[in-house]
Design an enzyme around this catalytic site. Structure first.
Site, PDB file in Angstrom:
ATOM      1  N   HIS A 211       0.793  -1.235   0.000  1.00  0.00           N
ATOM      2  CA  HIS A 211       0.000   0.000   0.000  1.00  0.00           C
ATOM      3  C   HIS A 211       0.829   1.290   0.000  1.00  0.00           C
ATOM      4  O   HIS A 211       0.277   2.370  -0.093  1.00  0.00           O
ATOM      5  CB  HIS A 211      -0.941   0.026   1.208  1.00  0.00           C
ATOM      6  CG  HIS A 211      -0.233   0.355   2.492  1.00  0.00           C
ATOM      7  ND1 HIS A 211       0.528  -0.551   3.172  1.00  0.00           N
ATOM      8  CD2 HIS A 211      -0.147   1.501   3.191  1.00  0.00           C
ATOM      9  CE1 HIS A 211       1.038   0.009   4.244  1.00  0.00           C
ATOM     10  NE2 HIS A 211       0.655   1.261   4.283  1.00  0.00           N
TER      11      HIS A 211
HETATM   12  C1  UD1 Z   1      -2.117   6.041   5.112  1.00  0.00           C
HETATM   13  C2  UD1 Z   1      -0.794   6.584   5.658  1.00  0.00           C
HETATM   14  C3  UD1 Z   1       0.253   5.480   5.647  1.00  0.00           C
HETATM   15  C4  UD1 Z   1      -0.235   4.266   6.396  1.00  0.00           C
HETATM   16  C5  UD1 Z   1      -1.574   3.809   5.823  1.00  0.00           C
HETATM   17  C6  UD1 Z   1      -2.132   2.684   6.653  1.00  0.00           C
HETATM   18  C7  UD1 Z   1      -0.295   8.966   5.255  1.00  0.00           C
HETATM   19  C8  UD1 Z   1       0.471   9.922   4.436  1.00  0.00           C
HETATM   20  N1  UD1 Z   1      -0.304   7.674   4.834  1.00  0.00           N
HETATM   21  O1  UD1 Z   1      -1.911   5.661   3.754  1.00  0.00           O
HETATM   22  O2  UD1 Z   1       1.432   5.958   6.289  1.00  0.00           O
HETATM   23  O3  UD1 Z   1       0.708   3.232   6.259  1.00  0.00           O
HETATM   24  O4  UD1 Z   1      -2.505   4.911   5.867  1.00  0.00           O
HETATM   25  O5  UD1 Z   1      -2.996   1.893   5.901  1.00  0.00           O
HETATM   26  O6  UD1 Z   1      -0.867   9.343   6.232  1.00  0.00           O
HETATM   27  N2  UD1 Z   1      -9.155   4.944   0.774  1.00  0.00           N
HETATM   28  C9  UD1 Z   1     -10.339   4.262   0.825  1.00  0.00           C
HETATM   29  N3  UD1 Z   1     -10.928   4.113   2.047  1.00  0.00           N
HETATM   30  C10 UD1 Z   1     -10.394   4.600   3.180  1.00  0.00           C
HETATM   31  C11 UD1 Z   1      -9.175   5.297   3.112  1.00  0.00           C
HETATM   32  C12 UD1 Z   1      -8.568   5.449   1.894  1.00  0.00           C
HETATM   33  O7  UD1 Z   1     -10.867   3.813  -0.181  1.00  0.00           O
HETATM   34  O8  UD1 Z   1     -10.990   4.410   4.243  1.00  0.00           O
HETATM   35  C13 UD1 Z   1      -8.463   5.097  -0.533  1.00  0.00           C
HETATM   36  C14 UD1 Z   1      -8.751   6.431  -1.204  1.00  0.00           C
HETATM   37  O9  UD1 Z   1      -8.783   6.216  -2.582  1.00  0.00           O
HETATM   38  C15 UD1 Z   1      -7.526   7.235  -0.839  1.00  0.00           C
HETATM   39  C16 UD1 Z   1      -6.423   6.189  -0.806  1.00  0.00           C
HETATM   40  O10 UD1 Z   1      -7.052   5.020  -0.321  1.00  0.00           O
HETATM   41  O11 UD1 Z   1      -7.273   8.255  -1.769  1.00  0.00           O
HETATM   42  C17 UD1 Z   1      -5.252   6.559   0.085  1.00  0.00           C
HETATM   43  O12 UD1 Z   1      -5.689   6.865   1.407  1.00  0.00           O
HETATM   44  P1  UD1 Z   1      -4.805   7.797   2.391  1.00  0.00           P
HETATM   45  O13 UD1 Z   1      -5.458   7.892   3.705  1.00  0.00           O
HETATM   46  O14 UD1 Z   1      -4.467   9.068   1.694  1.00  0.00           O
HETATM   47  O15 UD1 Z   1      -3.454   7.045   2.509  1.00  0.00           O
HETATM   48  P2  UD1 Z   1      -3.102   5.526   2.749  1.00  0.00           P
HETATM   49  O16 UD1 Z   1      -2.525   4.997   1.486  1.00  0.00           O
HETATM   50  O17 UD1 Z   1      -4.268   4.820   3.340  1.00  0.00           O
HETATM   51  N1  UDP Z   2      -4.003  -5.368   8.758  1.00  0.00           N
HETATM   52  C1  UDP Z   2      -5.306  -5.870   8.863  1.00  0.00           C
HETATM   53  N2  UDP Z   2      -5.953  -6.258   7.735  1.00  0.00           N
HETATM   54  C2  UDP Z   2      -5.385  -6.191   6.489  1.00  0.00           C
HETATM   55  C3  UDP Z   2      -4.064  -5.699   6.392  1.00  0.00           C
HETATM   56  C4  UDP Z   2      -3.404  -5.288   7.536  1.00  0.00           C
HETATM   57  O1  UDP Z   2      -5.840  -5.951   9.966  1.00  0.00           O
HETATM   58  O2  UDP Z   2      -6.041  -6.548   5.498  1.00  0.00           O
HETATM   59  C5  UDP Z   2      -3.309  -4.890   9.971  1.00  0.00           C
HETATM   60  C6  UDP Z   2      -1.984  -5.562  10.265  1.00  0.00           C
HETATM   61  O3  UDP Z   2      -2.178  -6.676  11.116  1.00  0.00           O
HETATM   62  C7  UDP Z   2      -1.179  -4.441  10.935  1.00  0.00           C
HETATM   63  C8  UDP Z   2      -1.764  -3.177  10.366  1.00  0.00           C
HETATM   64  O4  UDP Z   2      -2.991  -3.525   9.746  1.00  0.00           O
HETATM   65  O5  UDP Z   2      -1.372  -4.427  12.348  1.00  0.00           O
HETATM   66  C9  UDP Z   2      -0.818  -2.576   9.368  1.00  0.00           C
HETATM   67  O6  UDP Z   2      -1.435  -1.526   8.716  1.00  0.00           O
HETATM   68  P1  UDP Z   2      -0.940  -0.957   7.333  1.00  0.00           P
HETATM   69  O7  UDP Z   2      -0.148  -1.973   6.628  1.00  0.00           O
HETATM   70  O8  UDP Z   2      -2.132  -0.406   6.657  1.00  0.00           O
HETATM   71  O9  UDP Z   2      -0.056   0.303   7.762  1.00  0.00           O
HETATM   72  P2  UDP Z   2       1.459   0.506   8.221  1.00  0.00           P
HETATM   73  O10 UDP Z   2       1.747  -0.407   9.351  1.00  0.00           O
HETATM   74  O11 UDP Z   2       2.322   0.251   7.029  1.00  0.00           O
HETATM   75  O12 UDP Z   2       1.503   1.938   8.596  1.00  0.00           O
END
Ligand code: UD1
Ligand code: UDP
Length: 374
Positions: A211
């Protein structure tokens, strides 16, 4: 004493859950707390599902910020968090990790003169191209309590001149993993449908998550990852279970890579809840990921991990031998898989004993000293 908690994304909900549980225990006439949810994550399976599974109280405030560009998203959060803080007047605000919600919570608080406690402070990838690295560095430098998970993180802060009020407490992901894996084990027959249960029972699959912006938003890199994964799945003749983050699904479709994955032995799922995910991690032969939390959980659960990135802010996993890095455009994923499958799983867990949440809350509550200023 009043504590505010700011969270917004899946990993923050999971990693703050042990702290919220402890605060709930400590709650009395003198100690109160409330949760502000920015709603950076809002899809049911990135948000609500974790509150339900982890049995967390409803956030008192939900800012409904949602997705947007970095500036717009962070700006909306700042405005909303500031409004709540002026009304609630907490003594301390707790933020976790490195997301835009983390930075907004820390910045809004520090500008109002409210103390900031940063959980998982001191992590560094030393890659300023990552939005998360900017969020980490800025949050650390305006925090009054820095809860570092490891000595490496403590040393990173020291090098940047941050030496006071740094508390080595371990990582709350150990608390969350240990607390929830048992529940997940007990419930696995009821939470998985038959096909997935069979896959889990066979213990003969790889688990994949992707992601990170640097992987998803670059067509070339994402294509290299897809090609590498397809090669691995074919060579080892394994199912690759892939709960796809919505960001990744969007980009895979945009770059016409989605169908390539779908028409192979990659089992694509929606993002899944914590119980299912922990079980899928525990019984996987190997995990491929670019997630921070997943690198840690793989290490804790003793499952070999390959991180599809050029660097990691979790170098402890490389040191103990649970993880290796593969730069997907230059390195060879197949070779990395071979190396990790041969490795014995007797590494130690460098992230602590599962009591981090308790330590943090005790320091905040008992060691609370109103004269402490940065
Ligand atoms: C964010 C964090 C990242 C973290 C991740 C955890 C920042 C800069 N990034 O990334 O560090 O590892 O969360 O998962 O804060 N979207 C949905 N549903 C949601 C949320 C997002 O569909 O509930 C989609 C949207 O298209 C959105 C894209 O995901 O534009 C990215 O979401 P965003 O919150 O900007 O960043 P993450 O990639 O989730
Ligand atoms: N996780 C989850 N379901 C999923 C993928 C990840 O519950 O489908 C959990 C995972 O166990 C971990 C956390 O989400 O605790 C990690 O989140 P993510 O990878 O989105 O973010 P990051 O840790 O890279 O910030």
């Amino acid at each position: 004493m009043k504590v505010g908690i700011v969270l917004g994304t899946r990993p923050e909900i999971i990693k703050l859950s042990p702290i919220i549980r402890k605060l709930e225990e400590f709650k009395n006439n003198d100690i109160e707390y409330f949760i502000i949810h920015t709603n950076q994550h809002y899809s049911e399976n990135l948000d609500r599902i974790f509150f339900k599974e982890l049995n967390l109280p409803e956030p008192k405030y939900n800012l409904g910020v949602g997705s947007a560009s970095h500036g717009k998203q962070t700006g909306r959060m700042l405005e909303g968090i500031e409004r709540v803080l002026i009304r609630e007047k907490p003594d301390i605000v707790v933020v976790q990790g490195d997301t835009n919600s983390t930075l907004a919570g820390a910045l809004a608080s520090s500008k109002l003169g409210i103390k900031v406690a940063h959980v998982e402070a001191g992590l560094r990838s030393y890659d300023r191209g990552m939005p998360e690295e900017i969020n980490r560095v800025l949050t650390d430098h305006i925090s009054n309590y820095l809860f570092v998970p490891t000595k490496v993180a403590e040393e990173n802060l020291r090098r940047e001149g941050i030496r006071e009020n740094v508390f080595l407490v371990g990582n709350t992901i150990v608390d969350a993993t240990l607390q929830n894996i048992e529940i997940a084990e007990r419930r696995k027959e009821e939470i998985f449908e038959e096909e997935m249960l069979d896959i889990v029972r066979d213990r003969d699959y790889f688990l994949l998550t992707i992601h990170r912006a640097e992987n998803t938003d670059n067509r070339r890199r994402l294509k290299s990852i897809v090609e590498g994964i397809l090669k691995v799945a074919e060579y080892y003749d394994k199912t690759v279970v892939f709960p796809a983050h919505p960001r990744t699904e969007n980009k895979l479709k945009k770059y016409c890579l989605w169908d390539k994955l779908k028409n192979s032995n990659i089992k694509i799922l929606e993002p899944i809840g914590y119980f299912k995910f922990l079980i899928l991690e525990k019984y996987a032969k190997l995990i491929l990921t670019d997630s921070g939390g997943v690198q840690e959980e793989a290490c804790i659960l003793k499952v070999p991990c390959i991180t599809l990135r050029k660097n990691t802010e979790r170098p402890e996993t490389l040191e103990v031998g649970s993880n290796i890095l593969v730069d997907v455009e230059k390195g060879d994923i197949l070779e990395a898989v071979d190396t990790m499958l041969r490795r014995s799983r007797n590494w130690r867990n460098p992230f602590g004993d599962g009591k981090s949440g308790e330590r943090i809350v005790k320091i905040l509550v008992e060691g609370y000293d109103s004269s402490m200023e940065r």
